[in-house]
Design an enzyme around this catalytic site. Structure first.
Site, PDB file in Angstrom:
ATOM      1  N   GLY A  86      -0.396   4.735  -1.069  1.00 17.12           N
ATOM      2  CA  GLY A  86      -1.565   5.290  -0.388  1.00 17.12           C
ATOM      3  C   GLY A  86      -1.224   6.484   0.489  1.00 17.12           C
ATOM      4  N   GLN A  87      -2.219   6.915   1.279  1.00 14.36           N
ATOM      5  CA  GLN A  87      -2.047   8.137   2.088  1.00 14.36           C
ATOM      6  C   GLN A  87      -0.914   7.967   3.108  1.00 14.36           C
ATOM      7  OE1 GLN A  87      -5.142   9.213   4.865  1.00 14.36           O
ATOM      8  NE2 GLN A  87      -4.631  11.374   4.790  1.00 14.36           N
TER       9      GLN A  87
ATOM     10  N   LYS B 166     -11.338  -4.763  10.658  1.00 16.09           N
ATOM     11  CA  LYS B 166     -10.284  -4.267  11.557  1.00 16.09           C
ATOM     12  C   LYS B 166     -10.249  -5.068  12.874  1.00 16.09           C
ATOM     13  CE  LYS B 166      -8.166  -1.306   9.123  1.00 16.09           C
ATOM     14  NZ  LYS B 166      -6.821  -1.677   8.675  1.00 16.09           N
TER      15      LYS B 166
ATOM     16  N   ASP C 191      -0.424  -7.529  -6.122  1.00 18.20           N
ATOM     17  CA  ASP C 191      -1.631  -7.610  -5.303  1.00 18.20           C
ATOM     18  C   ASP C 191      -1.243  -8.233  -3.963  1.00 18.20           C
ATOM     19  OD1 ASP C 191      -4.152  -8.516  -4.157  1.00 18.20           O
ATOM     20  OD2 ASP C 191      -5.021  -8.147  -6.146  1.00 18.20           O
TER      21      ASP C 191
ATOM     22  N   TYR D  88     -15.671  -2.384   7.053  1.00 14.19           N
ATOM     23  CA  TYR D  88     -14.296  -1.957   7.376  1.00 14.19           C
ATOM     24  C   TYR D  88     -13.986  -2.238   8.850  1.00 14.19           C
ATOM     25  CZ  TYR D  88     -10.408   1.442   7.900  1.00 14.19           C
ATOM     26  OH  TYR D  88      -9.213   2.068   8.156  1.00 14.19           O
TER      27      TYR D  88
ATOM     28  N   ARG E   4      -2.289  -0.794  -8.116  1.00 15.87           N
ATOM     29  CA  ARG E   4      -2.739  -0.254  -9.400  1.00 15.87           C
ATOM     30  C   ARG E   4      -2.413   1.217  -9.572  1.00 15.87           C
ATOM     31  NH1 ARG E   4      -8.315  -3.375  -9.149  1.00 15.87           N
ATOM     32  NH2 ARG E   4      -7.620  -5.380  -9.946  1.00 15.87           N
TER      33      ARG E   4
ATOM     34  N   GLY F 148       0.835  -1.212   0.000  1.00 12.49           N
ATOM     35  CA  GLY F 148       0.000   0.000   0.000  1.00 12.49           C
ATOM     36  C   GLY F 148       0.862   1.251   0.000  1.00 12.49           C
TER      37      GLY F 148
HETATM   38  P1  NAD Z   1      -5.135   4.320   1.224  1.00 11.95           P
HETATM   39  O1  NAD Z   1      -6.494   3.956   0.738  1.00 11.95           O
HETATM   40  O2  NAD Z   1      -4.648   5.687   1.002  1.00 11.95           O
HETATM   41  O3  NAD Z   1      -4.058   3.324   0.641  1.00 11.95           O
HETATM   42  C1  NAD Z   1      -4.283   1.936   0.592  1.00 11.95           C
HETATM   43  C2  NAD Z   1      -3.459   1.369  -0.530  1.00 11.95           C
HETATM   44  O4  NAD Z   1      -3.783  -0.011  -0.661  1.00 11.95           O
HETATM   45  C3  NAD Z   1      -3.710   2.033  -1.889  1.00 11.95           C
HETATM   46  O5  NAD Z   1      -2.513   2.578  -2.373  1.00 11.95           O
HETATM   47  C4  NAD Z   1      -4.197   0.881  -2.776  1.00 11.95           C
HETATM   48  O6  NAD Z   1      -3.617   0.937  -4.064  1.00 11.95           O
HETATM   49  C5  NAD Z   1      -3.668  -0.345  -2.024  1.00 11.95           C
HETATM   50  N1  NAD Z   1      -4.433  -1.542  -2.317  1.00 11.95           N
HETATM   51  C6  NAD Z   1      -5.773  -1.686  -2.388  1.00 11.95           C
HETATM   52  N2  NAD Z   1      -6.071  -2.962  -2.711  1.00 11.95           N
HETATM   53  C7  NAD Z   1      -4.897  -3.627  -2.826  1.00 11.95           C
HETATM   54  C8  NAD Z   1      -4.529  -4.947  -3.138  1.00 11.95           C
HETATM   55  N3  NAD Z   1      -5.454  -5.887  -3.416  1.00 11.95           N
HETATM   56  N4  NAD Z   1      -3.218  -5.275  -3.176  1.00 11.95           N
HETATM   57  C9  NAD Z   1      -2.282  -4.354  -2.921  1.00 11.95           C
HETATM   58  N5  NAD Z   1      -2.559  -3.067  -2.630  1.00 11.95           N
HETATM   59  C10 NAD Z   1      -3.850  -2.721  -2.578  1.00 11.95           C
HETATM   60  O7  NAD Z   1      -5.089   3.929   2.767  1.00 11.95           O
HETATM   61  P2  NAD Z   1      -4.189   4.548   3.924  1.00 11.95           P
HETATM   62  O8  NAD Z   1      -4.919   5.703   4.459  1.00 11.95           O
HETATM   63  O9  NAD Z   1      -2.807   4.704   3.466  1.00 11.95           O
HETATM   64  O10 NAD Z   1      -4.316   3.378   4.998  1.00 11.95           O
HETATM   65  C11 NAD Z   1      -3.330   2.394   5.190  1.00 11.95           C
HETATM   66  C12 NAD Z   1      -3.720   1.523   6.364  1.00 11.95           C
HETATM   67  O11 NAD Z   1      -3.914   2.352   7.518  1.00 11.95           O
HETATM   68  C13 NAD Z   1      -5.036   0.766   6.182  1.00 11.95           C
HETATM   69  O12 NAD Z   1      -4.953  -0.494   6.818  1.00 11.95           O
HETATM   70  C14 NAD Z   1      -6.048   1.635   6.915  1.00 11.95           C
HETATM   71  O13 NAD Z   1      -7.144   0.882   7.368  1.00 11.95           O
HETATM   72  C15 NAD Z   1      -5.205   2.138   8.053  1.00 11.95           C
HETATM   73  N6  NAD Z   1      -5.750   3.366   8.644  1.00 11.95           N
HETATM   74  C16 NAD Z   1      -5.739   4.525   7.921  1.00 11.95           C
HETATM   75  C17 NAD Z   1      -6.293   5.677   8.475  1.00 11.95           C
HETATM   76  C18 NAD Z   1      -6.315   6.980   7.728  1.00 11.95           C
HETATM   77  O14 NAD Z   1      -6.968   7.949   8.206  1.00 11.95           O
HETATM   78  N7  NAD Z   1      -5.630   7.099   6.588  1.00 11.95           N
HETATM   79  C19 NAD Z   1      -6.846   5.620   9.759  1.00 11.95           C
HETATM   80  C20 NAD Z   1      -6.870   4.423  10.436  1.00 11.95           C
HETATM   81  C21 NAD Z   1      -6.290   3.300   9.878  1.00 11.95           C
HETATM   82  C1  AKB Z   2     -11.566   6.123   7.418  1.00 17.13           C
HETATM   83  O1  AKB Z   2     -12.193   7.184   7.595  1.00 17.13           O
HETATM   84  O2  AKB Z   2     -12.046   5.108   6.907  1.00 17.13           O
HETATM   85  C2  AKB Z   2     -10.149   6.059   7.924  1.00 17.13           C
HETATM   86  C3  AKB Z   2     -10.079   5.504   9.294  1.00 17.13           C
HETATM   87  C4  AKB Z   2     -10.345   6.373  10.457  1.00 17.13           C
HETATM   88  O3  AKB Z   2      -9.830   4.340   9.475  1.00 17.13           O
HETATM   89  N1  AKB Z   2      -9.583   7.369   7.835  1.00 17.13           N
END
Ligand code: NAD
Ligand code: AKB
Length: 317
Positions: free
Chosen positions: A11-12, A146, A53, A142, A36, A8
């Site tokens: 991602g963010q 978790k 993946d 979701y 992707r 990932g």
């Molecule tokens: P995001 O959606 O920005 O990034 C997730 C990444 O996963 C994306 O780049 C996507 O391309 C990739 N992805 C999706 N399906 C996939 C697959 N089948 N194989 C490989 N890659 C795949 O999410 P994020 O915000 O970077 O979150 C990362 C983790 O942190 C997650 O587990 C999320 O639940 C957790 N989290 C995030 C937040 C938040 O506010 N950003 C808060 C709590 C928990």
């Molecule tokens: C979402 O809003 O889904 C995420 C999280 C708090 O897990 N930012």
């Protein structure tokens, strides 16, 4: 020597965690694994990059073997709103992707960081000062994934001694990569709108209070827990961590102090609102503080100033 793989990575969180890990452990020691989404030039050229993946056992195991990986930051997932749009896919990616990573970690002797979320709580959880150990009956796909992930990581630790670790992140705010389909995304979008249009339409009600954190604190937490003394981690896969708690109305007021002409209006989206209403206002993070020295640096005011300054510079460039 740590040799790290980040799933990932585009991602963010991955967009900022990967460069931070490269800076700390060496660029060649950290493999960014995308899927992707196109990686940014700096992610691709800043160190090794691969795409696969997270559910693909053969492809992921090959990367782990090729780069002799001993630590996996597993970030690939579908977030809350995206998961409600396609619950079956969310379960598949969030659970089968994680189990694949844990199996590879088991056979290759890797440690695993996997983030949980405020989404692991539900409408029956005490929403204020949410305890570390409390009722967890989420009503979103979701959130269900978790809770199951926290338990699966616990299982791999107790049954197979895989060194799994994780935190429950609140909503994360950042100026680098846009968030990917969450309920708390409004707290990032509002800054882009404030700088570009001086107004924002919010999908949540004005008084919807949620737990939040600025990305530098989130990155610091992910690195610090992986370096913590394993024997002290009593809640190893699910530490509450928090930094600030605010409603859209309060965030708008903080922005208005810096951009007086900024205005906000509300067009409530029922999916966003129902999810947000089931999540805590603020978590109690005393276990993380006492067991591995967690401490946040950014409150609402400091985060708002930094976001506006950095985003303004980025949008101007
Ligand atoms: P995001 O959606 O920005 O990034 C997730 C990444 O996963 C994306 O780049 C996507 O391309 C990739 N992805 C999706 N399906 C996939 C697959 N089948 N194989 C490989 N890659 C795949 O999410 P994020 O915000 O970077 O979150 C990362 C983790 O942190 C997650 O587990 C999320 O639940 C957790 N989290 C995030 C937040 C938040 O506010 N950003 C808060 C709590 C928990
Ligand atoms: C979402 O809003 O889904 C995420 C999280 C708090 O897990 N930012």
């Amino acid at each position: 020597m740590r040799r790290i793989l980040v799933t990932g990575a585009t991602g963010q969180i991955g967009s900022e965690l990967t460069p931070a890990l490269r800076q700390r452990y060496g660029a060649e020691q950290v493999v960014a694994v995308g899927h992707r989404n196109m990686p940014t030039e700096s992610l691709r050229s800043g160190g090794p990059y691969a795409a696969c993946d997270a559910r693909d056992n053969t492809a992921l195991a090959e990367i782990v073997q090729k780069f002799n990986i001993n630590t996996i930051y597993h970030l690939a997932a579908l977030l809350s709103v995206a998961a409600e749009k396609d619950p079956q896919l969310a379960w598949d990616v969030n659970m089968n992707g994680l189990q694949n990573v844990l199996e590879i970690a088991r056979s290759h002797g890797c440690g695993v960081f996997h983030p949980s979320s405020i989404a692991a709580f539900g409408p029956d959880t005490p929403p204020i000062n949410t305890p570390q150990v409390t009722i967890q009956r989420p009503n979103t796909m979701y959130g269900i994934s978790k809770v199951a992930a926290e338990l699966l990581c616990d299982y791999y630790y107790t049954r197979y001694r895989v060194d799994t670790r994780g935190v429950r992140y609140p909503g994360l705010i950042s100026h680098i990569a846009l968030p990917g389909g969450g309920t708390t995304d409004y707290a990032v979008e509002i800054f882009y709108a404030a700088l570009r249009k001086r107004k924002y339409t919010c999908p949540l009600k004005p008084d919807t209070r949620l737990d939040m954190m600025y990305m530098p604190d989130a990155i610091q937490a992910a690195m610090r827990i992986m370096e913590a003394d394993s024997t002290k981690l009593l809640h190893r896969n699910a530490y509450n961590i928090t930094a600030m708690s605010f409603s859209p109305m309060e965030l708008a007021a903080a922005i208005k102090k810096k951009i007086p002409e900024f205005t906000i209006n509300y067009e409530v989206d029922p999916i966003h609102q129902a999810i947000a209403d089931s999540w805590p206002d603020n978590m109690n993070d005393s276990a993380a503080r006492s067991q591995w020295g967690w401490a946040s640096q950014y409150d609402l005011e400091r985060m708002t100033s930094d976001m506006l300054a950095r985003l303004a510079a980025k949008l101007t460039a």
